[in-house]
Design a protein around this motif. Sequence first.
Motif, PDB file in Angstrom:
ATOM      1  N   GLY A 285      27.381  17.900  14.699  1.00 10.89           N
ATOM      2  CA  GLY A 285      26.060  17.283  14.879  1.00 10.89           C
ATOM      3  C   GLY A 285      25.033  18.239  15.460  1.00 10.89           C
ATOM      4  N   ASN A 286      24.011  17.676  16.073  1.00  9.12           N
ATOM      5  CA  ASN A 286      22.932  18.515  16.625  1.00  9.12           C
ATOM      6  C   ASN A 286      23.249  18.924  18.060  1.00  9.12           C
ATOM      7  N   GLU A 287      22.215  19.314  18.805  1.00  7.38           N
ATOM      8  CA  GLU A 287      22.430  19.833  20.165  1.00  7.38           C
ATOM      9  C   GLU A 287      23.058  18.801  21.105  1.00  7.38           C
ATOM     10  N   ASN A 288      23.036  17.541  20.702  1.00  6.71           N
ATOM     11  CA  ASN A 288      23.664  16.511  21.533  1.00  6.71           C
ATOM     12  C   ASN A 288      25.080  16.166  21.068  1.00  6.71           C
ATOM     13  N   GLY A 289      25.553  16.843  20.051  1.00  4.94           N
ATOM     14  CA  GLY A 289      26.869  16.515  19.491  1.00  4.94           C
ATOM     15  C   GLY A 289      28.003  17.132  20.301  1.00  4.94           C
ATOM     16  N   PRO A 290      29.233  16.836  19.884  1.00 11.60           N
ATOM     17  CA  PRO A 290      30.402  17.316  20.632  1.00 11.60           C
ATOM     18  C   PRO A 290      30.703  18.795  20.372  1.00 11.60           C
ATOM     19  N   TYR A 291      31.507  19.361  21.261  1.00 13.77           N
ATOM     20  CA  TYR A 291      32.087  20.680  21.014  1.00 13.77           C
ATOM     21  C   TYR A 291      33.427  20.456  20.331  1.00 13.77           C
ATOM     22  N   LEU A 292      33.532  20.841  19.097  1.00 11.41           N
ATOM     23  CA  LEU A 292      34.835  20.762  18.442  1.00 11.41           C
ATOM     24  C   LEU A 292      35.386  22.167  18.215  1.00 11.41           C
ATOM     25  N   SER A 293      34.523  23.052  17.708  1.00 16.94           N
ATOM     26  CA  SER A 293      34.991  24.395  17.376  1.00 16.94           C
ATOM     27  C   SER A 293      33.833  25.386  17.344  1.00 16.94           C
ATOM     28  N   PHE A 294      33.076  25.356  16.251  1.00 20.34           N
ATOM     29  CA  PHE A 294      32.111  26.417  15.934  1.00 20.34           C
ATOM     30  C   PHE A 294      31.036  26.596  17.006  1.00 20.34           C
ATOM     31  N   ARG A 295      30.580  25.491  17.560  1.00 27.07           N
ATOM     32  CA  ARG A 295      29.519  25.566  18.568  1.00 27.07           C
ATOM     33  C   ARG A 295      29.975  26.417  19.761  1.00 27.07           C
ATOM     34  N   GLY A 296      31.229  26.254  20.126  1.00 24.01           N
ATOM     35  CA  GLY A 296      31.741  26.968  21.288  1.00 24.01           C
ATOM     36  C   GLY A 296      32.320  28.327  20.946  1.00 24.01           C
ATOM     37  N   ILE A 297      32.448  28.625  19.659  1.00 22.56           N
ATOM     38  CA  ILE A 297      33.040  29.911  19.264  1.00 22.56           C
ATOM     39  C   ILE A 297      31.954  30.952  19.002  1.00 22.56           C
ATOM     40  N   ASP A 298      30.926  30.563  18.292  1.00 16.25           N
ATOM     41  CA  ASP A 298      29.763  31.449  18.123  1.00 16.25           C
ATOM     42  C   ASP A 298      28.635  30.662  17.468  1.00 16.25           C
ATOM     43  N   ASN A 299      27.951  29.899  18.299  1.00 15.21           N
ATOM     44  CA  ASN A 299      26.915  28.977  17.812  1.00 15.21           C
ATOM     45  C   ASN A 299      25.876  29.680  16.941  1.00 15.21           C
ATOM     46  N   ASN A 300      25.461  30.854  17.369  1.00 18.12           N
ATOM     47  CA  ASN A 300      24.417  31.614  16.669  1.00 18.12           C
ATOM     48  C   ASN A 300      24.845  32.049  15.275  1.00 18.12           C
ATOM     49  N   VAL A 301      26.133  32.246  15.111  1.00 19.01           N
ATOM     50  CA  VAL A 301      26.640  32.734  13.832  1.00 19.01           C
ATOM     51  C   VAL A 301      26.873  31.576  12.873  1.00 19.01           C
ATOM     52  N   TYR A 302      27.519  30.532  13.361  1.00 19.72           N
ATOM     53  CA  TYR A 302      27.952  29.462  12.461  1.00 19.72           C
ATOM     54  C   TYR A 302      26.843  28.499  12.050  1.00 19.72           C
ATOM     55  N   TYR A 303      25.775  28.421  12.826  1.00 15.46           N
ATOM     56  CA  TYR A 303      24.738  27.433  12.513  1.00 15.46           C
ATOM     57  C   TYR A 303      23.389  28.087  12.264  1.00 15.46           C
ATOM     58  N   MET A 304      22.602  27.444  11.396  1.00 14.98           N
ATOM     59  CA  MET A 304      21.200  27.834  11.239  1.00 14.98           C
ATOM     60  C   MET A 304      20.424  27.201  12.380  1.00 14.98           C
ATOM     61  N   LEU A 305      19.805  28.067  13.169  1.00 18.42           N
ATOM     62  CA  LEU A 305      19.051  27.557  14.314  1.00 18.42           C
ATOM     63  C   LEU A 305      17.553  27.712  14.054  1.00 18.42           C
ATOM     64  N   ALA A 306      16.792  26.771  14.602  1.00 14.33           N
ATOM     65  CA  ALA A 306      15.334  26.849  14.495  1.00 14.33           C
ATOM     66  C   ALA A 306      14.860  28.080  15.277  1.00 14.33           C
ATOM     67  N   PRO A 307      13.623  28.555  15.042  1.00 14.94           N
ATOM     68  CA  PRO A 307      13.174  29.779  15.720  1.00 14.94           C
ATOM     69  C   PRO A 307      13.300  29.716  17.242  1.00 14.94           C
ATOM     70  N   ASN A 308      13.174  28.536  17.811  1.00 13.21           N
ATOM     71  CA  ASN A 308      13.322  28.446  19.277  1.00 13.21           C
ATOM     72  C   ASN A 308      14.784  28.528  19.708  1.00 13.21           C
ATOM     73  N   LYS A 309      15.693  28.583  18.775  1.00 19.71           N
ATOM     74  CA  LYS A 309      17.151  28.717  19.000  1.00 19.71           C
ATOM     75  C   LYS A 309      17.775  27.504  19.681  1.00 19.71           C
ATOM     76  N   GLU A 310      16.952  26.626  20.201  1.00 17.51           N
ATOM     77  CA  GLU A 310      17.502  25.472  20.934  1.00 17.51           C
ATOM     78  C   GLU A 310      17.937  24.376  19.987  1.00 17.51           C
ATOM     79  N   HIS A 311      17.227  24.278  18.864  1.00 18.33           N
ATOM     80  CA  HIS A 311      17.494  23.179  17.949  1.00 18.33           C
ATOM     81  C   HIS A 311      18.157  23.687  16.667  1.00 18.33           C
ATOM     82  N   TYR A 312      18.830  22.751  16.039  1.00 15.04           N
ATOM     83  CA  TYR A 312      19.524  23.081  14.794  1.00 15.04           C
ATOM     84  C   TYR A 312      18.647  22.706  13.605  1.00 15.04           C
ATOM     85  N   TYR A 313      18.584  23.573  12.606  1.00 14.86           N
ATOM     86  CA  TYR A 313      17.978  23.149  11.345  1.00 14.86           C
ATOM     87  C   TYR A 313      18.847  22.034  10.772  1.00 14.86           C
TER      88      TYR A 313
END
Lengths: 698, 113
Positions: A285-313
Amino acid sequence: MELLTIDSYPTKTYEGLRLRPGHPLPFGASVVHGGVNFSVYSRAATSCKLALFHRNDAEPFAMIPFFDEFCIGDVFAMIVYDIDIENVEYGYIMDGPNDARTGHRFDRTKVLLDPYAKIIVGRDTWSETQEGGQLRPYRSRVAPDDFDWQGDRPLETDINELIIYETHVRGFTRHASSGSKYPGTFTALREKIPYLLELGVNCVELMPVFEYDEFENWRTAPGGNGKLLNYWGYSTVGFFAPKAGLAASGRYGMQMDELKTLVRALHKNGLEIILDVVFNHTAEGNENGPYLSFRGIDNNVYYMLAPNKEHYYNFSGCGNTLNCNHPIVRNMILDCLRYWAAEYHIDGFRFDLASILGRNQDGAPMTNPPLLEELAYDAVLGKCKLIAEAWDAGGMYQVGSFPSWGRWAEWNGRYRDDIRRFLKGDPGLVWPVSQYIAGSPHMYDPAVRGNCASINFITCHDGFTLWDLYAYNSKQNMANGEENNDGSNDNHSWDCRCEKNGAYDEGATLHLRKRMIKNAFAFLLLSRGAPMLLAGDEFCNTQYGNNNAYCQDNEISWLDWKMLRQNRDIFEYVKRLIRLRRECACLKSGTPGGDRTSLGYSRISFHGERAWQADYSGHTLGVLYCCDEEYVYAGFNMHWEDHRMELPQLPWNRRWRVYESSWDESENGMEKSGGVLVKNRAAVILRGELQKTGADQE
Amino acid sequence: MEMEITREINNGVDVLTLSGPLDSNSAARANDEIIGKLKENGKLVLDMSGCGYVSSAGLRVILLVAKQSAVMKAKAAIAGLQSEVSDIMEMTGFASLLPKYETVEEALAALGE
């Protein structure tokens, strides 16, 4: 322990466990002599630990740091010896910066799934919770890649021959009327193979079977009756693991064997298997979703982030977007598909919201997306079908223009919409419909895309069933708990309600509905391109007007097999059309031999009320399919009045004979003058049969 | 619980009784024992009436026994499968590897033919 090679001995002991530096590739957990090789990538993590758990335990029995000598590049790799792989679960704990402004979200309190986990435990039995309703945290398990394939290999059926049957593993057999010993599972699907053979399809396309969480965003159903679950499963937890809850043996951790057994049995019976794969987002999910794997392994790599890096596309409409064209993620997707092709003998893949796979790391569409190109040319996937759902929730719509390299086929959404409109009687559609029947050359240049770039469908899991398409004017989605705001409003459906003397005429309505269903099947099975049927449509399965049953794990979604007995006539009709398609070379997409037969007939030609004169302004269309030995004519009259259609002349030794009609069989409409009366809103299919000679008749 | 393996010879056929779970703890020992006896005698019945659970590793033992007996042209059969174990074997495609009989006596009769 027996040492086989000079590098198979431990170099370190940590809390009684014997270790040595691991192999960085392949990623994931691999069985090696005497132990298990654990390898995981993270560029931004500062440290990583391997957490080992005894089966079902909440707390780990060991937390082993990846020592400096176990790290190479951005990979943490170590071999742990003497692990009982059947009774050990594992996860990773990554440490690193946690600053949303930089996109890093490391959290050393979380035990993370291995992105390459082949078995995932935690939802071992469908919708089962622990005592007190708690959900088990997900853990990874090590699995050997062995199976007794008994000589099986992917079938490599020519896509021009394919007749696809789309279904949901659970929904196919979960209903009590299915009579399955293990309802809703891979095993129960295997038991239905004789049914699929009788119907005549040769390929099963399964809605998601990668591990997903049926409890993701679950809620109580309106009225408090039961739970609304993530039933469809378009939200991946682990890309390499089959969903345990879809396996009767999931509670024993044997889902791999069970799914492979299904594949082997399908192949033995000439049935291919295509998987619906979801790489556009994950279940985090988005920034309020759970940590299952990718978010905690390398969020910047696995997800497309908005320019502010805080939010997910959110091009998926599901909270996040997998960063598919990052080289690391690209490799993961390739590894994943190769794994399913090589280890599970999967014959092809249908990519959910595939347009996302063509976006760059900023979310912009690319002209030559490297991931799509790699998939098109990949050595292991060389014979796999690649099918795109060529749009996404971010507004990209690439039906007809999906980058293909001559390899990709597409779910033809325009076929679905225009055929539905034509079926309903909308005007101005005869020409596009003629093109769809010819394999959509107006969309897919055969010289570039071949004859089978179009996967034709009128219904699929997403939308009305075929029965509902002609039983409801609009969606009935209140049961989804979203005030009927979910699901498409653009259905081109019609309830077919007939009246007589101002009163509802049930008999006429039912007759019309069944006719419309038969007409739809006639279009689908007589169109070039690969047809895809939605499971249950062949016996008028209903979802009671729900056109978005993603959360309905109940009778709304489950196929009601009693309807097969009730609507046997439709089933038999579909069977006969499938048989015709499989028998007649002239109906196949890739008819060889140039544009004309040896007698000069076009391979496919269009006609109107007068033979050889198509009327592109009306509601009727005649189609003549020819090859040297076969002639098939289909007369489609979607007008509300009957029309007489002149039949094209056959060679001297053949005459037309009605093969099927969507009207009553008794009224075949043949006229002595060489025409056929096609009743209102009906389709008639004829074959040019060899006439008996005088000698034969004697 | 540990697995116990006992041996009896009945009319020249080895009857190995497996009592306890056939899992990763017992698989290697069971494998050695069963294959060893199969090589010795060429006719073998596995009495599994006392085995309430077969894990993934356990199923692989049965697979290896089936493969080995085919290679050696030996005869092996399973007797007395508990229903849960039989279910697991059916779900995972291991059910048809070896002939199965309700009782040891039936298995012996079949092997004696």
